[in-house]
Design an enzyme around this catalytic site. Structure first.
Site, PDB file in Angstrom:
ATOM      1  N   ARG A 189       3.405  12.641  -3.301  1.00  0.00           N
ATOM      2  CA  ARG A 189       2.088  13.262  -3.113  1.00  0.00           C
ATOM      3  C   ARG A 189       1.984  13.710  -1.664  1.00  0.00           C
ATOM      4  O   ARG A 189       1.945  12.896  -0.744  1.00  0.00           O
ATOM      5  CB  ARG A 189       0.969  12.269  -3.450  1.00  0.00           C
ATOM      6  CG  ARG A 189      -0.408  12.920  -3.470  1.00  0.00           C
ATOM      7  CD  ARG A 189      -1.429  12.021  -4.143  1.00  0.00           C
ATOM      8  NE  ARG A 189      -1.820  10.901  -3.303  1.00  0.00           N
ATOM      9  CZ  ARG A 189      -2.644   9.937  -3.714  1.00  0.00           C
ATOM     10  NH1 ARG A 189      -3.113   9.950  -4.936  1.00  0.00           N
ATOM     11  NH2 ARG A 189      -2.974   8.961  -2.890  1.00  0.00           N
ATOM     12  N   SER A 246      -4.918  12.510 -14.467  1.00  0.00           N
ATOM     13  CA  SER A 246      -5.943  11.607 -13.936  1.00  0.00           C
ATOM     14  C   SER A 246      -7.203  11.706 -14.787  1.00  0.00           C
ATOM     15  O   SER A 246      -7.628  12.795 -15.176  1.00  0.00           O
ATOM     16  CB  SER A 246      -6.288  11.975 -12.490  1.00  0.00           C
ATOM     17  OG  SER A 246      -5.183  11.757 -11.643  1.00  0.00           O
ATOM     18  N   LYS A 261      -7.375   9.953  -0.862  1.00  0.00           N
ATOM     19  CA  LYS A 261      -7.520  11.325  -1.332  1.00  0.00           C
ATOM     20  C   LYS A 261      -8.841  11.890  -0.824  1.00  0.00           C
ATOM     21  O   LYS A 261      -9.843  11.187  -0.727  1.00  0.00           O
ATOM     22  CB  LYS A 261      -7.492  11.391  -2.868  1.00  0.00           C
ATOM     23  CG  LYS A 261      -6.159  11.027  -3.481  1.00  0.00           C
ATOM     24  CD  LYS A 261      -6.169  11.210  -4.984  1.00  0.00           C
ATOM     25  CE  LYS A 261      -6.174  12.676  -5.359  1.00  0.00           C
ATOM     26  NZ  LYS A 261      -6.057  12.882  -6.822  1.00  0.00           N
TER      27      LYS A 261
END
Length: 370
Positions: A198, A267, A296
């Protein structure tokens, strides 16, 4: 003298001899792995047929090929047999290497054979009577088998996309200055079996270079490798899967684009999103954020244990619990039905990520007995 006896291109004969052996050996490795390791009996039979066709085609030329064999002066023999690059650390790598080996050997046999026919000019010799187009046909069949078998290997991840284990993610901003590659290596050394890349802030080429290096490492360690959001990046580095959010690409379109072999994770943040996800071609769900998290940007509010318990009771897809999970609260998460959990900064920011992964994996293993 005419024919084969007058042809002075010993190097071409030697290359044909080496390539014939290389083709036969490569096909034998592929055949044995299909038969004994993968249980792909029909593919094993097809590869065996290719090997026999190669042998039959070269059989008339065997005396001449043996005459020019000289392994003592073959400098590439010792280099290739002792090189670390020849050590295969995963089954896909082993299969891919032998597919490449076989395809390249076919090309050499075709090109060298046709050239020697032109040099020979003897219409009565075994060389002139050999149909070297066989090796072009073999090469095409090997290409098709490669695509088919490697897709089957990759699709095995879809059958088990999310084992009961720790789900690791990269987080460069909180990695104690190590960066993604060094942190990923330490996580793998600790026994990570799932790792997601990520990275939102690097430029495209930097992202690609990092993801490619981590992809190589995950193969070496037998770890599933998923890429967050960037579909093209996942394809370029041959990741095992892609993970997307609610506002990213539609999983229906992703499945059409990616085919059937790649894992798709999605998600979710509510029972309604979970219900809709079960109607989509996805393989696992992210459930969270369980607790408040800063890993995030623009993240939704924490969903708490209510949604986690709902997912544990009703989801027919495997899921990973994620968001604000730490060592001190992981037991609470496991007690509510999570079997795969993601901890991010607890690992990436640790002084020793390897030890941290080992510790958390032990907590998850104990949690399976709850």
């Amino acid at each position: 003298m005419t024919g084969i006896e007058t042809v002075s291109s010993a190097g071409l004969f030697r290359s044909m001899d080496a390539s014939g052996n290389r083709l036969s050996e490569g096909l034998r490795v592929l055949e044995d792995q299909c038969r004994f390791t993968l249980g792909l009996d029909s593919q094993a039979v097809r590869i065996k047929d290719l090997r026999h066709r190669c042998r039959r085609t070269l059989q008339p030329l065997t005396p001449c090929l043996l005459r020019f064999r000289d392994t003592g002066d073959d400098g590439g023999w010792s280099d290739s047999s002792s090189s670390d690059r020849e050590v295969r650390t995963s089954l896909p790598d082993l299969m891919m290497a032998n597919f490449r080996r076989s395809e390249e050997a076919c090309r050499t046999l075709f090109e060298a054979g046709k050239t020697l026919q032109q040099l020979s000019g003897d219409t009565k010799s075994p060389l002139d009577k050999t149909d070297f187009r066989v090796f072009e046909a073999l090469r095409r069949e090997i290409y098709n088998l490669e695509k088919e078998i490697l897709a089957l290997l990759q699709s095995s991840h879809r059958a088990d996309p999310l084992p009961d284990d720790l789900y690791c993610l990269t987080h460069r901003e909180v990695s104690a200055g190590r960066g993604n590659i060094a942190t990923a290596r330490k996580m793998l050394e600790g026994g990570a079996k799932i790792l997601q890349y990520r990275e939102k802030d690097l430029e495209g080429r930097q992202r690609y270079a990092e993801a490619l290096e981590i992809r190589k490492m995950t193969r070496d360690y037998g770890c599933r490798f998923y890429v967050n959001d960037y579909v093209e990046l996942a394809l370029m580095v041959e990741a095992d899967g892609i993970h997307v959010g609610q506002d990213d690409y539609d999983p229906l379109l992703l499945r059409k684009f990616l085919g059937e072999s790649m894992v798709i994770g999605l998600s979710t943040h509510s029972p309604d999103q979970m219900r809709k996800a079960h109607e989509l071609p996805v393989d696992y769900l992210g459930v969270g954020p369980i607790f408040a998290t800063k890993t995030k940007k623009n993240v939704c509010p924490p969903v708490g244990f209510e949604y986690l318990e709902h997912a544990a009771a009703h989801s027919t897809l495997p899921f990973v619990a994620i968001g604000g999970i730490k060592k001190h609260n992981i037991r609470d998460v496991l007690e509510r039905g999570a079997r795969c959990t993601a901890l991010v900064t607890e690992i990436t920011g640790a002084e020793d990520p390897t030890r941290e992964v080992e510790t958390i994996k032990d907590l998850i293993e104990k949690g399976k007995k709850i």
